[in-house]
Design a protein around this motif. Structure first.
Motif, PDB file in Angstrom:
ATOM      1  N   LYS A   1     -38.064 -10.267 -15.557  1.00 56.01           N
ATOM      2  CA  LYS A   1     -37.624 -10.029 -14.179  1.00 56.01           C
ATOM      3  C   LYS A   1     -38.384 -10.948 -13.242  1.00 56.01           C
ATOM      4  N   TYR A   2     -37.670 -11.459 -12.235  1.00 50.07           N
ATOM      5  CA  TYR A   2     -38.316 -12.141 -11.109  1.00 50.07           C
ATOM      6  C   TYR A   2     -38.112 -11.222  -9.912  1.00 50.07           C
ATOM      7  N   GLY A   3     -39.138 -10.458  -9.579  1.00 50.19           N
ATOM      8  CA  GLY A   3     -38.975  -9.440  -8.538  1.00 50.19           C
ATOM      9  C   GLY A   3     -37.999  -8.395  -9.032  1.00 50.19           C
ATOM     10  N   ALA A   4     -36.924  -8.198  -8.273  1.00 51.07           N
ATOM     11  CA  ALA A   4     -35.926  -7.197  -8.667  1.00 51.07           C
ATOM     12  C   ALA A   4     -34.818  -7.806  -9.524  1.00 51.07           C
ATOM     13  N   VAL A   5     -34.835  -9.131  -9.651  1.00 52.98           N
ATOM     14  CA  VAL A   5     -33.752  -9.812 -10.380  1.00 52.98           C
ATOM     15  C   VAL A   5     -34.083  -9.878 -11.870  1.00 52.98           C
ATOM     16  N   GLU A   6     -33.216  -9.267 -12.661  1.00 41.81           N
ATOM     17  CA  GLU A   6     -33.414  -9.267 -14.110  1.00 41.81           C
ATOM     18  C   GLU A   6     -32.634 -10.437 -14.706  1.00 41.81           C
ATOM     19  N   VAL A   7     -33.351 -11.360 -15.346  1.00 40.17           N
ATOM     20  CA  VAL A   7     -32.679 -12.542 -15.900  1.00 40.17           C
ATOM     21  C   VAL A   7     -32.509 -12.450 -17.420  1.00 40.17           C
ATOM     22  N   MET A   8     -33.183 -11.476 -18.025  1.00 39.48           N
ATOM     23  CA  MET A   8     -33.102 -11.333 -19.475  1.00 39.48           C
ATOM     24  C   MET A   8     -33.378  -9.879 -19.827  1.00 39.48           C
ATOM     25  N   ARG A   9     -32.633  -9.358 -20.792  1.00 37.75           N
ATOM     26  CA  ARG A   9     -32.848  -7.952 -21.153  1.00 37.75           C
ATOM     27  C   ARG A   9     -32.590  -7.741 -22.635  1.00 37.75           C
ATOM     28  N   GLY A  10     -33.505  -7.045 -23.295  1.00 40.18           N
ATOM     29  CA  GLY A  10     -33.304  -6.612 -24.681  1.00 40.18           C
ATOM     30  C   GLY A  10     -33.023  -7.736 -25.660  1.00 40.18           C
ATOM     31  N   LEU A  11     -33.669  -8.877 -25.457  1.00 41.34           N
ATOM     32  CA  LEU A  11     -33.406 -10.027 -26.328  1.00 41.34           C
ATOM     33  C   LEU A  11     -34.312  -9.961 -27.560  1.00 41.34           C
ATOM     34  N   SER A  12     -33.689  -9.954 -28.726  1.00 40.54           N
ATOM     35  CA  SER A  12     -34.447  -9.936 -29.980  1.00 40.54           C
ATOM     36  C   SER A  12     -33.991 -11.082 -30.870  1.00 40.54           C
ATOM     37  N   LEU A  13     -34.970 -11.737 -31.486  1.00 41.17           N
ATOM     38  CA  LEU A  13     -34.672 -12.940 -32.273  1.00 41.17           C
ATOM     39  C   LEU A  13     -35.848 -13.225 -33.190  1.00 41.17           C
ATOM     40  N   ARG A  14     -35.541 -13.700 -34.381  1.00 38.29           N
ATOM     41  CA  ARG A  14     -36.606 -14.106 -35.305  1.00 38.29           C
ATOM     42  C   ARG A  14     -36.344 -15.530 -35.779  1.00 38.29           C
ATOM     43  N   ILE A  15     -37.360 -16.372 -35.641  1.00 40.50           N
ATOM     44  CA  ILE A  15     -37.277 -17.757 -36.124  1.00 40.50           C
ATOM     45  C   ILE A  15     -38.262 -17.873 -37.283  1.00 40.50           C
ATOM     46  N   GLU A  16     -37.749 -18.240 -38.433  1.00 37.80           N
ATOM     47  CA  GLU A  16     -38.580 -18.268 -39.644  1.00 37.80           C
ATOM     48  C   GLU A  16     -39.535 -19.461 -39.633  1.00 37.80           C
ATOM     49  N   HIS A  17     -40.583 -19.336 -40.425  1.00 37.99           N
ATOM     50  CA  HIS A  17     -41.564 -20.417 -40.565  1.00 37.99           C
ATOM     51  C   HIS A  17     -40.869 -21.701 -41.040  1.00 37.99           C
ATOM     52  N   GLY A  18     -41.139 -22.809 -40.362  1.00 37.09           N
ATOM     53  CA  GLY A  18     -40.595 -24.105 -40.767  1.00 37.09           C
ATOM     54  C   GLY A  18     -39.162 -24.350 -40.335  1.00 37.09           C
ATOM     55  N   GLU A  19     -38.580 -23.396 -39.623  1.00 33.09           N
ATOM     56  CA  GLU A  19     -37.180 -23.515 -39.218  1.00 33.09           C
ATOM     57  C   GLU A  19     -37.066 -24.350 -37.941  1.00 33.09           C
ATOM     58  N   PHE A  20     -35.954 -25.058 -37.810  1.00 32.46           N
ATOM     59  CA  PHE A  20     -35.646 -25.793 -36.578  1.00 32.46           C
ATOM     60  C   PHE A  20     -34.579 -24.980 -35.846  1.00 32.46           C
ATOM     61  N   ALA A  21     -35.021 -24.223 -34.844  1.00 31.40           N
ATOM     62  CA  ALA A  21     -34.100 -23.350 -34.110  1.00 31.40           C
ATOM     63  C   ALA A  21     -33.781 -23.975 -32.761  1.00 31.40           C
ATOM     64  N   VAL A  22     -32.507 -24.007 -32.427  1.00 32.42           N
ATOM     65  CA  VAL A  22     -32.079 -24.571 -31.144  1.00 32.42           C
ATOM     66  C   VAL A  22     -31.559 -23.455 -30.251  1.00 32.42           C
ATOM     67  N   LEU A  23     -32.169 -23.334 -29.067  1.00 33.75           N
ATOM     68  CA  LEU A  23     -31.665 -22.411 -28.046  1.00 33.75           C
ATOM     69  C   LEU A  23     -30.652 -23.196 -27.225  1.00 33.75           C
ATOM     70  N   LEU A  24     -29.409 -22.798 -27.321  1.00 34.38           N
ATOM     71  CA  LEU A  24     -28.311 -23.555 -26.721  1.00 34.38           C
ATOM     72  C   LEU A  24     -27.609 -22.712 -25.666  1.00 34.38           C
ATOM     73  N   GLY A  25     -27.244 -23.349 -24.578  1.00 36.33           N
ATOM     74  CA  GLY A  25     -26.494 -22.628 -23.550  1.00 36.33           C
ATOM     75  C   GLY A  25     -26.455 -23.421 -22.264  1.00 36.33           C
ATOM     76  N   PRO A  26     -25.650 -22.966 -21.308  1.00 36.40           N
ATOM     77  CA  PRO A  26     -25.524 -23.692 -20.041  1.00 36.40           C
ATOM     78  C   PRO A  26     -26.752 -23.482 -19.158  1.00 36.40           C
ATOM     79  N   SER A  27     -26.824 -24.215 -18.062  1.00 34.20           N
ATOM     80  CA  SER A  27     -27.926 -24.047 -17.106  1.00 34.20           C
ATOM     81  C   SER A  27     -27.966 -22.601 -16.625  1.00 34.20           C
ATOM     82  N   GLY A  28     -29.179 -22.061 -16.543  1.00 29.05           N
ATOM     83  CA  GLY A  28     -29.347 -20.713 -16.005  1.00 29.05           C
ATOM     84  C   GLY A  28     -29.117 -19.598 -17.003  1.00 29.05           C
ATOM     85  N   CYS A  29     -28.971 -19.945 -18.294  1.00 32.93           N
ATOM     86  CA  CYS A  29     -28.689 -18.881 -19.277  1.00 32.93           C
ATOM     87  C   CYS A  29     -29.969 -18.222 -19.791  1.00 32.93           C
TER      88      CYS A  29
END
Lengths: 355, 227
Positions: free
Chosen positions: A12-40
């Motif tokens: 949250k930035y103040g009252a603005v929630e930009v992310m909620r309940g995000l769960s993710l696992r990146i394994e050892h040695g993995e090349f993980a790409v976070l992909l998405g548009p601006s502001g995601c």
């Protein structure tokens, strides 16, 4: 082991929630790409990983250890920034070795590690230059060298190629991926460019408005997008979308829209219904005189290796990819077909994949 | 009207005697201004309005009023306060030279504080973040990363401030100091040749300004800060 795990992360930035309940696992040695548009939220997630941004709720673990309150220097991460963040008052070798000098390592050891990194990145001739005397690609390599010498467990890249021209971007994609394979560290890479994601990633994490839309290998997100959003984001040219309905007829169940009838694969797990969106990848549409999609050719874009055909089907524009010279230059209309198992079907309401 | 080169030749040696005082004024005022500017710039960048507020008022007041008015307030105004005249400080503040140094230092400090604030703010945020990710403490980030770059950004506008101070120093003549302009006024009154005398003074100020500009440019182009 340097696996990276996000458990119910909220921001949250103040009252603005930009992310909620995000769960993710990146394994050892993995090349993980976070992909998405601006502001995601992809850069925010990366910055939380680096410790440059606080986590409002949830837990970040690196190598199994909770990192929420850990100082950036103690996380064993190395970060490459979008604008490289090279120090203009330092020469290339000073930039690369800066983190080691800060740790008070002996000058001899610093120089040895800098030279080793420079050798690996083809920077040896430039060690005595200032960043302003380098090209974009060379600056990018210096930023990578600075991260490399730290021997970190996790590498973080924040849109590192966005300031480079197309040709250099393609070259640097290969170099970054090769470097990852050589070092074997866990890599988290942020980009809005789906070509970068498809060509570099072991795992793509496609984000939208602070949520994860889909996690999968490049093949999985391309071949089996779990939502219309993912289908639209992945692939060049973009997927064609047609609104219609499932109807049963003499030939069994089919997708029907104005001027289009596509038989569904045998055993498709659906019943007749409306509110369906069919997604057709341009590369899967084939020129076929016996096909079921007839339209007027409105434009041909030549890309060199192939041609992008813009076909107007009852006022709806579809794009198909055809081999060069596959079409008579005088052609005004075309007939296309698609294998039933190549079509993607989504709910017109929430965009979820039907099958 | 004729232009008498002999008067110029006669005036220059006497004007150069006043140059010592001019240089002392400039050097001490810039030094005083720099000493004030550091803390003021630091305060200007604090999030707390209690810290930031006084610094902003100081900068606003001294940038928003003429240096001549500031000098008069200090030189003529301070004498009104009996309690001040009773302190040891009065021994210094009754002297026009020290009044000039105080007024010009306060003036220069306000401008220099704003130059420093702008320069520090002008260093991309990623520079500090990269250093933080590398494990540097805030103090070391400032000393090793922000300050060298901010200095580089501050030099051109600070060059303007130095040149401005050279010209501002001429105001000292209004409070009886015999610096270059003060000496020029005396010679002009004796010779009735203001054109030649003040032109000679202008040549000295031009030479000083040019030397200052060249010095700043040389510092900018040092190997440590490639230009």
């Amino acid at each position: 082991m340097a696996d990276v795990e996000y458990v119910n992360i909220a921001k949250k930035y103040g009252a603005v929630e930009v992310m909620r309940g995000l769960s993710l696992r990146i394994e050892h040695g993995e090349f993980a790409v976070l992909l998405g548009p601006s502001g995601c939220g992809k850069t925010t997630l990366l910055r939380m990983t680096a410790g440059l941004e606080t986590i409002t709720e949830g837990e970040l673990r690196i190598g199994g250890a909770r990192m929420n309150e850990t100082h950036p220097r103690d996380r064993d991460i190395a970060m490459v920034f979008q604008n490289y963040a090279l120090y203009p008052t330092m020469k290339v070798w000073e930039n690369i070795g800066f983190s080691l000098e800060v740790k008070k390592l002996p000058k001899k050891d610093v120089r040895a590690r800098v030279e080793e990194a420079a050798e690996m990145l083809n920077l040896t001739p430039y060690l005595d230059r200032y960043p302003r005397e380098l090209s974009g690609g060379q600056r990018q390599r210096v930023a990578m060298g600075r991260a490399m010498v730290r021997d970190a467990k996790v590498f973080l890249f924040d849109e590192p190629l966005s300031n480079l021209d197309a040709k250099l971007r393609a070259q640097m994609r290969v170099e970054i991926r090769q470097l990852h394979d050589r070092l074997g560290a866990t890599t988290v890479y942020v980009t809005h460019d789906q070509i970068e994601a498809m060509t570099m990633a072991d795992k793509i994490v496609l984000m939208n408005a602070g949520r994860i839309e889909q996690i999968g290998s490049p093949d999985e997100v391309y071949d089996r997008p779990m939502s219309r959003y993912v289908a639209d984001f992945i692939g060049t040219p973009g997927m064609n979308f047609i609104e219609g309905a499932f109807e049963s007829g003499s030939g069994g169940l089919a997708f029907v829209a104005a001027g289009i009838r596509l038989p569904l694969p045998a055993g498709a797990p659906v019943a007749p219904r409306g509110g369906v969106v069919c997604g057709l990848r341009p590369a899967d549409l084939k020129l076929d005189p016996a096909g079921g999609i007839h339209g007027a050719l409105s434009l041909t874009e030549k890309t060199g290796a192939d041609e992008h055909l813009h076909v107007s089907v009852q006022g709806r524009d579809l794009v198909a990819v055809a081999p060069r010279h596959a079409l008579d230059r005088a052609a005004r209309s075309v007939t296309l077909s698609i294998a039933p198992d190549k079509a993607h079907y989504f709910d017109a309401g929430d965009g979820a994949r039907l099958f | 009207m004729s232009f008498d080169l002999a008067i110029v030749a006669e005036s220059l040696p006497r004007l150069l005697e006043g140059l010592t005082l001019t240089l002392a004024l400039i050097a001490m005022s810039l030094a005083g201004g720099a000493l004030l500017a550091g803390p003021a710039a630091w305060l200007l960048m604090r999030p707390s309005p209690w810290l930031r507020g006084p610094a902003r008022v100081y900068v606003w007041a001294f940038r928003g009023t003429p240096a001549l008015v500031q000098l008069f307030v200090i030189y003529y105004g301070l004498a009104q306060f009996e309690w001040l005249r009773a302190t040891a400080a009065w021994g210094v503040l009754r002297e026009p030279f020290w009044c000039c140094v105080l007024a010009f230092s306060l003036n220069s400090g306000a401008y220099t504080a704003e130059i420093l604030r702008g320069a520090i703010a002008g260093v991309p945020a990623e520079q500090a973040e990269a250093a933080r990710a590398l494990g540097l403490s805030p103090a070391r980030i400032f000393r090793l990363v922000l300050w060298p770059q901010a200095l580089r950004l501050a030099l051109p506008p600070y060059g303007n401030e130095v040149v401005g101070m050279i010209k501002t120093s001429a105001l000292a003549s209004t409070v009886t100091l015999a610096e270059v302009t003060g000496v020029a006024e005396t010679i002009a009154a004796e010779t009735f040749a203001p054109y030649e005398v003040f032109l000679s003074a202008a040549i000295i100020y031009l030479a000083l300004s040019s030397a200052a500009e060249r010095a700043i440019a040389a510092i900018e182009c040092r190997r440590a800060w490639p230009c």
